[in-house]
Scaffold this motif. Structure first.
Motif, PDB file in Angstrom:
ATOM      1  N   TYR A  68       1.141   3.943  -2.948  1.00 33.40           N
ATOM      2  CA  TYR A  68       0.761   5.329  -2.643  1.00 33.40           C
ATOM      3  C   TYR A  68       1.894   6.280  -3.015  1.00 33.40           C
ATOM      4  N   TYR A  88     -14.991   2.418  -2.863  1.00 29.69           N
ATOM      5  CA  TYR A  88     -14.503   1.143  -2.324  1.00 29.69           C
ATOM      6  C   TYR A  88     -15.506   0.020  -2.588  1.00 29.69           C
ATOM      7  N   LEU A 132      -6.652   0.528  -2.746  1.00 36.50           N
ATOM      8  CA  LEU A 132      -6.779   1.377  -1.558  1.00 36.50           C
ATOM      9  C   LEU A 132      -5.906   2.629  -1.725  1.00 36.50           C
ATOM     10  N   ALA A 133      -4.695   2.425  -2.264  1.00 35.06           N
ATOM     11  CA  ALA A 133      -3.776   3.553  -2.477  1.00 35.06           C
ATOM     12  C   ALA A 133      -4.380   4.558  -3.450  1.00 35.06           C
ATOM     13  N   PRO A 172      -4.464  -3.566  -1.659  1.00 32.95           N
ATOM     14  CA  PRO A 172      -3.692  -2.391  -1.253  1.00 32.95           C
ATOM     15  C   PRO A 172      -3.480  -1.381  -2.386  1.00 32.95           C
ATOM     16  N   VAL A 173      -3.371  -1.883  -3.628  1.00 38.61           N
ATOM     17  CA  VAL A 173      -3.158  -0.984  -4.773  1.00 38.61           C
ATOM     18  C   VAL A 173      -4.390  -0.092  -4.958  1.00 38.61           C
ATOM     19  N   TYR A 203       0.833  -1.202   0.000  1.00 39.25           N
ATOM     20  CA  TYR A 203       0.000   0.000   0.000  1.00 39.25           C
ATOM     21  C   TYR A 203       0.873   1.260   0.000  1.00 39.25           C
TER      22      TYR A 203
END
Lengths: 243, 537
Positions: free
Chosen positions: B46, B147, B134-135, B131-132, B42
């Protein structure tokens, strides 16, 4: 040739084999008889190094199986109760693999494999993938693989599973010939008839404890034969009771 | 009525019975490693986004392009993974003879196998990808709906690729029944190669000398065709990020296609499954002459090679690797280094480091499939090794060399070729080649050792071994070793460009730390693996 000194094995605190001592001299066929879960396979697996004993010592042809495992395995042939193979190899390739692992010279290995495939009668399928073999063919291949390196000690767990009547007679004769040639054989079986016919001595095992060892003469002189002895030692009741 | 829950009960009960306090405690450190890895992924994603979005003029376009390339790679990976898993699940897994004896409708078996295929081929992606996204959400300060929509889009995307893979597996097995799976997969690989080859030719960038040409060169990457599902996911995600007014077209395209292909895969199964099962049964009568006599030194290698070549479930995974490598080389080939150098002068050095990082990640993925699984590959025939006069040390070192040599050769060639394409020479070439050789050594040792520590001899198909918890731990640790190694290597470069000269102390410390890290990653797991095998029962 085989010496077991007070060997024990526990699984999760439960004894599968407890305080078992036994000595089998060269050239003898010793039969292990017992009900399911008695500990026969556990004894075999400890002798081959697949399982480690919780206590006691195992000597094979003078080699301590715990201290000299490679030497002990070099002189041992093993026929397990379930025939798992590398199914994508041919029967012959599997035998070549076993011979290579045992450091056999190519010429000796190929000569031996040639003889063994003929002996167990799998020559016709030796170049086919094992995955296509019937259960009986796999059992024959298993015998051949255990004998490739001319072992002094042979451990056989349920030798007649999946074999047709011809196969049973064939394997019976091979076992007899091996013992005549000086090999020491430990045989675990449920076939009381085969045990009576083949074994010089039989050991009756129940709940991990060797309850009795009888010679062929003792077995044949016992009333009701081996079946009666088995029922008495293993279930604690004489034959005929409870039918 | 389909009794899927009943059919899934043995899996659920097996799982429940295998989970106890001891198991949870033993696995806790590995779960933590997984979480740490997700957190690092993540942070990395980010930071990359933060850097890219800051680039003047092309930042936003690059950001979307990056997501597009991720989704494009995922499509290829998931599709191939699903075809191979479907073949294993539907036709080669060990429970099929048992299932066929049960009073089940054909549709129920198909439903069970579809479930298995979806889960087994998608769970790794489902674990590593969040995580990608989410970033992206955090970087763009996306609304909460992003989301939820992304989650639904990804689930539909995975269902769609699974259903497509299953359909292809059924049809191909029907088309190539007599010649068997090997020819079928060769056919698929040929088609795949041609598709990627023509795609690369069609999208090769021209001479990108000026900024506007650079932009057009980057945007010429044709990963996004409106006919491909990765494009629908991209547009759905992009819209929900709040970068464009929401349009229901692409989410609906995803939903309807996923439903359609699921129905199609069922129809193909109903039509072909019975006949296909007959066709893929092990053949008797085929003859193969035994080749060379390997002797003790090469017995294991010889056996592993023979099994590998003949086992469709294993070598077919090479297709996934092949696709990964093609995407990898393509990414570098299509990157306009000369043009970007006018904006960022250090780009060549950065690209060399990224190249090593990417090669290391590819190396880890390949190792998970082949090196980590190599001990488990013995399967239930492991008794042969245990009862043979061969020490576990010798056995495991044999497995190590079986994995290390080809891996080292492939990754070294890969880095050498990509460096040549980017005109990298001299010390940079030497450093990157030395690094990938070092990484090949450590990742092979890590994979072989961990594979021995967590063997899974009773597998349904070998692909499931690399996707087990142990496999995931290996991937996380391997990624960690690769990332740390590249970071340590980047340090002297950074100092060089900061001070204008070579900082020998920093370079020496960096090299020593790199050697120590890789030696530990190579040697410790091997030692622990040998110990574990000696105790294994």
């Amino acid at each position: 040739m085989i010496r077991l000194e007070n060997i024990s094995r526990a699984f999760d605190g439960k004894w599968a084999v407890k305080g078992l001592s036994l000595e089998i001299p060269e050239g003898e066929i010793f039969g292990l008889l017992g009900p399911n879960g008695a500990g026969k396979t556990t004894i075999m697996r400890m002798m081959t190094g697949i399982l480690q004993p919780t206590g006691g010592k195992i000597f094979i042809a003078g080699h301590d199986a715990a201290k000299e495992p490679v030497e002990a395995k070099s002189v041992t042939g093993y026929v397990p109760d379930r025939p798992f193979f590398y199914e994508k190899l041919t029967g012959k390739e599997f035998l070549i693999f076993i011979a290579s692992i045992h450091r056999m010279k190519k010429e000796d290995a190929m000569r031996r494999i040639e003889g063994l495939t003929g002996l167990v009668d799998i020559k016709a399928v030796e170049d086919e993938l094992i995955e296509g073999y019937s259960q009986g063919m796999k059992q024959r291949l298993l015998f051949a693989s255990a004998l490739v390196h001319e072992p002094k000690v042979i451990l056989i767990d349920e030798p007649f599973v999946g074999l047709d009547p011809i196969g049973v007679l064939l394997i019976r004769d091979i076992i007899k010939d091996l013992a005549s040639g000086g090999a020491t054989i430990l045989l675990a079986t449920h076939s009381l008839q085969m045990a009576s016919e083949l074994c010089h001595r039989v050991g009756l095992i129940n709940k991990g404890v060797l309850t009795a060892v009888k010679s062929r003469a003792e077995v044949s002189s016992a009333e009701g034969g081996l079946a009666a002895l088995f029922l008495k030692e293993v279930s604690g009741r004489p034959s005929g009771e409870g039918r | 009525m389909l009794r899927l829950p009943v059919l899934l009960m043995p899996k659920f009960l097996s799982f429940r019975n295998s989970v106890n306090k001891g198991v949870v405690l033993r696995r806790l450190p590995f779960m933590l490693i997984g979480l740490v890895f997700a957190a690092l992924l993540y942070i990395g994603a980010y930071k990359v986004l933060y850097y890219i979005r800051d680039i003047e003029f092309i930042g936003e376009a690059l950001s979307k392009k990056l997501l597009s390339m991720v989704l494009f790679s995922l499509t290829g990976f998931l599709l191939l993974s699903n075809i191979i898993t479907a073949i294993s699940s539907f036709y080669l897994s060990r429970d099929i003879p048992f299932l066929l004896t049960l009073p089940l409708k054909r549709k129920e078996i198909l439903a069970l196998k579809t479930y298995e295929t979806v889960v087994n081929s998608s769970w790794m992606v489902a674990s590593f990808v969040p995580p990608v996204f989410l970033a992206y959400g955090v970087s763009y300060a996306a609304p909460p709906g992003y989301y939820l929509i992304t989650l639904i889009a990804l689930i539909l995307f995975m269902l769609l690729t699974s259903a497509t893979g299953i359909t292809i597996a059924h049809v191909m097995t029907r088309l190539f029944p007599a010649k068997g799976m090997r020819d079928m997969l060769l056919f698929i690989s040929l088609v795949l190669f041609l598709v990627v080859y023509f795609m690369l030719r069609a999208s090769a960038p021209g001479d990108a000398g000026r900024p506007e040409e650079l932009l057009s060169a980057i945007l010429s990457f044709r990963a996004e065709s409106p006919l491909l599902p990765n494009y629908w996911v991209l547009e759905t995600v992009w819209e929900s990020l709040g970068r464009r007014p929401f349009d229901a077209l692409y989410p609906m395209a995803l939903l309807s296609s996923a439903a359609f292909f699921l129905v199609l895969s069922f129809a193909a199964g109903v039509a072909f499954y019975g006949k296909n099962l007959e066709a893929v049964r092990p053949k008797t009568g085929g003859r193969t002459t035994a080749g060379i006599y390997p002797g003790m030194g090469h017995a294991l290698l010889y056996k592993d090679f023979k099994v590998f070549v003949r086992d469709t479930g294993q070598w077919s995974q090479l297709l996934i690797i092949g696709a990964l490598l093609l995407v990898y080389v393509y990414n570098f080939k299509s990157f306009p280094v000369e043009a970007v150098m006018k904006v960022t002068p250090l780009i060549r050095e950065i690209i060399v480091l990224i190249n090593m990082l990417m090669a290391g990640l590819v190396l880890s993925a390949v190792s998970a499939r082949f090196v980590y699984s190599s001990v488990s590959l013995e399967g239930q025939a492991f008794w042969v090794i245990r009862s043979s006069p061969i020490s576990m040390g010798r056995f495991l070192w044999g497995k190590f060399s079986y994995g290390f040599l080809p891996l080292c050769l492939i990754t070294t060639a890969l880095v050498f070729l990509t460096n040549l394409v980017m005109d990298v020479r001299g010390i940079l070439m030497f450093a990157s080649i030395a690094t990938v050789i070092l990484l090949s050594l450590s990742i092979s040792g890590l994979g072989t050792g961990l594979g021995a520590m967590y063997p899974k001899f009773n597998y349904e198909n070998i692909a499931s071994v690399s996707m087990s918890l142990g496999g995931m731990v290996f991937m996380s640790l391997a990624f960690g070793v690769v990332a740390l190694t590249v970071l340590l290597e980047a340090w002297p470069f950074y100092m060089y460009y900061k001070t204008g000269g070579i900082m020998w102390p920093a370079t020496a410390v960096s090299v020593i730390l790199m050697l120590a890290l890789n030696f530990a990653a190579f040697y410790l797991p091997m030692r622990m693996g040998i110990k574990k095998l000696n105790r294994l029962e």
